[in-house]
Design a protein around this motif. Structure first.
Motif, PDB file in Angstrom:
ATOM      1  N   UNK A 155      48.137  36.680  36.356  1.00 14.13           N
ATOM      2  CA  UNK A 155      47.056  36.856  35.390  1.00 14.13           C
ATOM      3  C   UNK A 155      47.550  36.513  33.990  1.00 14.13           C
ATOM      4  N   UNK A 156      46.810  35.638  33.316  1.00 12.19           N
ATOM      5  CA  UNK A 156      47.218  35.183  31.993  1.00 12.19           C
ATOM      6  C   UNK A 156      46.495  35.905  30.859  1.00 12.19           C
ATOM      7  N   UNK A 157      45.496  36.719  31.176  1.00 15.20           N
ATOM      8  CA  UNK A 157      44.714  37.413  30.147  1.00 15.20           C
ATOM      9  C   UNK A 157      45.495  38.580  29.560  1.00 15.20           C
ATOM     10  N   UNK A 158      45.217  38.856  28.301  1.00 14.71           N
ATOM     11  CA  UNK A 158      45.760  40.025  27.624  1.00 14.71           C
ATOM     12  C   UNK A 158      44.592  40.870  27.129  1.00 14.71           C
TER      13      UNK A 158
ATOM     14  N   UNK B 124      37.892  43.066  26.787  1.00  9.82           N
ATOM     15  CA  UNK B 124      38.820  42.354  27.668  1.00  9.82           C
ATOM     16  C   UNK B 124      39.584  43.344  28.542  1.00  9.82           C
ATOM     17  N   UNK B 125      39.924  44.479  28.010  1.00 12.81           N
ATOM     18  CA  UNK B 125      40.573  45.513  28.814  1.00 12.81           C
ATOM     19  C   UNK B 125      39.708  45.954  29.979  1.00 12.81           C
ATOM     20  N   UNK B 126      38.407  46.093  29.723  1.00 14.88           N
ATOM     21  CA  UNK B 126      37.466  46.463  30.787  1.00 14.88           C
ATOM     22  C   UNK B 126      37.364  45.352  31.825  1.00 14.88           C
ATOM     23  N   UNK B 127      37.328  44.102  31.382  1.00 13.12           N
ATOM     24  CA  UNK B 127      37.275  42.972  32.318  1.00 13.12           C
ATOM     25  C   UNK B 127      38.506  42.962  33.227  1.00 13.12           C
ATOM     26  N   UNK B 128      39.666  43.133  32.625  1.00 14.95           N
ATOM     27  CA  UNK B 128      40.917  43.113  33.390  1.00 14.95           C
ATOM     28  C   UNK B 128      40.916  44.238  34.423  1.00 14.95           C
TER      29      UNK B 128
ATOM     30  N   UNK C 105      40.970  43.735  38.511  1.00 13.34           N
ATOM     31  CA  UNK C 105      42.035  44.349  39.313  1.00 13.34           C
ATOM     32  C   UNK C 105      41.441  45.224  40.411  1.00 13.34           C
ATOM     33  N   UNK C 106      40.431  46.016  40.082  1.00 14.16           N
ATOM     34  CA  UNK C 106      39.791  46.891  41.069  1.00 14.16           C
ATOM     35  C   UNK C 106      39.091  46.071  42.151  1.00 14.16           C
ATOM     36  N   UNK C 107      38.444  44.979  41.759  1.00 15.45           N
ATOM     37  CA  UNK C 107      37.755  44.126  42.734  1.00 15.45           C
ATOM     38  C   UNK C 107      38.732  43.479  43.709  1.00 15.45           C
ATOM     39  N   UNK C 108      39.921  43.129  43.239  1.00 17.07           N
ATOM     40  CA  UNK C 108      40.913  42.509  44.134  1.00 17.07           C
ATOM     41  C   UNK C 108      41.437  43.504  45.155  1.00 17.07           C
ATOM     42  N   UNK C 109      41.604  44.720  44.753  1.00 13.36           N
ATOM     43  CA  UNK C 109      42.083  45.740  45.675  1.00 13.36           C
ATOM     44  C   UNK C 109      43.598  45.797  45.789  1.00 13.36           C
ATOM     45  N   UNK C 110      44.083  46.730  46.592  1.00 12.63           N
ATOM     46  CA  UNK C 110      45.518  47.011  46.657  1.00 12.63           C
ATOM     47  C   UNK C 110      46.342  45.978  47.418  1.00 12.63           C
ATOM     48  N   UNK C 111      45.701  45.085  48.150  1.00 14.08           N
ATOM     49  CA  UNK C 111      46.461  44.078  48.904  1.00 14.08           C
ATOM     50  C   UNK C 111      47.122  43.056  47.982  1.00 14.08           C
TER      51      UNK C 111
END
Length: 172
Positions: free
Chosen positions: A37-40, A46-50, A54-60
């Motif tokens: 991930x290149x976003x800061x 932007x913090x909320x987007x990140x 991350x939550x959408x991707x999940x723990x895998x």
């Protein structure tokens, strides 16, 4: 497959497509998907987007937050992994604001992607199909993004453009 490039406009489905490909490829390799991930989080939105991504991707998913050192992150990908670099255009803006050598950074990233034993999927925005930006910085960014995307497409084994959530194969 080696190196893939997925390009398209904002909200065209690039990231979702890249993530689905990475999950399938990692499963086939017996490994896990990796998000480079290149976003800061430079502001609350932007913090909320990140956090949401991350939550959408999940723990895998293993996540590497690398706003500048993407080549080094790619070099650490194992043969069993499939990495998604999301996204090249944010990385480019990070490099520009850090006053880094864009040519050298691009070459390092593409060299690392060509050498890694794992799969790498680059995600990038197409920003050059609209009006000419009104200021010099925006015009430089548009031009540099075009150069970066063209070089990535030349080196990629497969290039896909996304339109309205639909993938269109351009190469491979």
């Amino acid at each position: 497959m080696g190196l893939r490039l997925i390009i398209g406009g904002a909200r065209s489905g690039k990231s979702a497509h890249a993530q689905a490909l990475a999950e399938a490829e990692a499963r086939a390799r017996g490994g896990s998907p990796v998000m480079i991930a290149t976003a800061e989080a430079l502001d609350a939105e932007m913090g909320e987007r990140i956090a949401r991504h991350r939550a959408e991707r999940g723990p895998a998913w293993r996540t590497l937050e690398t706003p500048l050192e993407v080549a080094e992150a790619i070099a650490g990908i194992s043969a069993e992994e499939c990495a998604v670099v999301d996204c090249l255009t944010l990385w480019l803006s990070n490099l520009m604001f850090a006053e880094r050598d864009l040519e050298a950074a691009t070459e390092a990233l593409l060299d690392a992607a060509g050498r890694t034993a794992g799969e790498v999927i680059l995600v990038s925005n197409e920003v050059g199909m609209s009006i000419v930006p009104e200021n010099a910085l925006a015009r430089r960014f548009r031009d540099e993004a075009g150069r970066l995307n063209r070089r990535a497409a030349e080196r990629a084994d497969q290039v896909t453009v996304m339109f309205a959530g639909l993938p269109l194969a351009l190469k491979g």
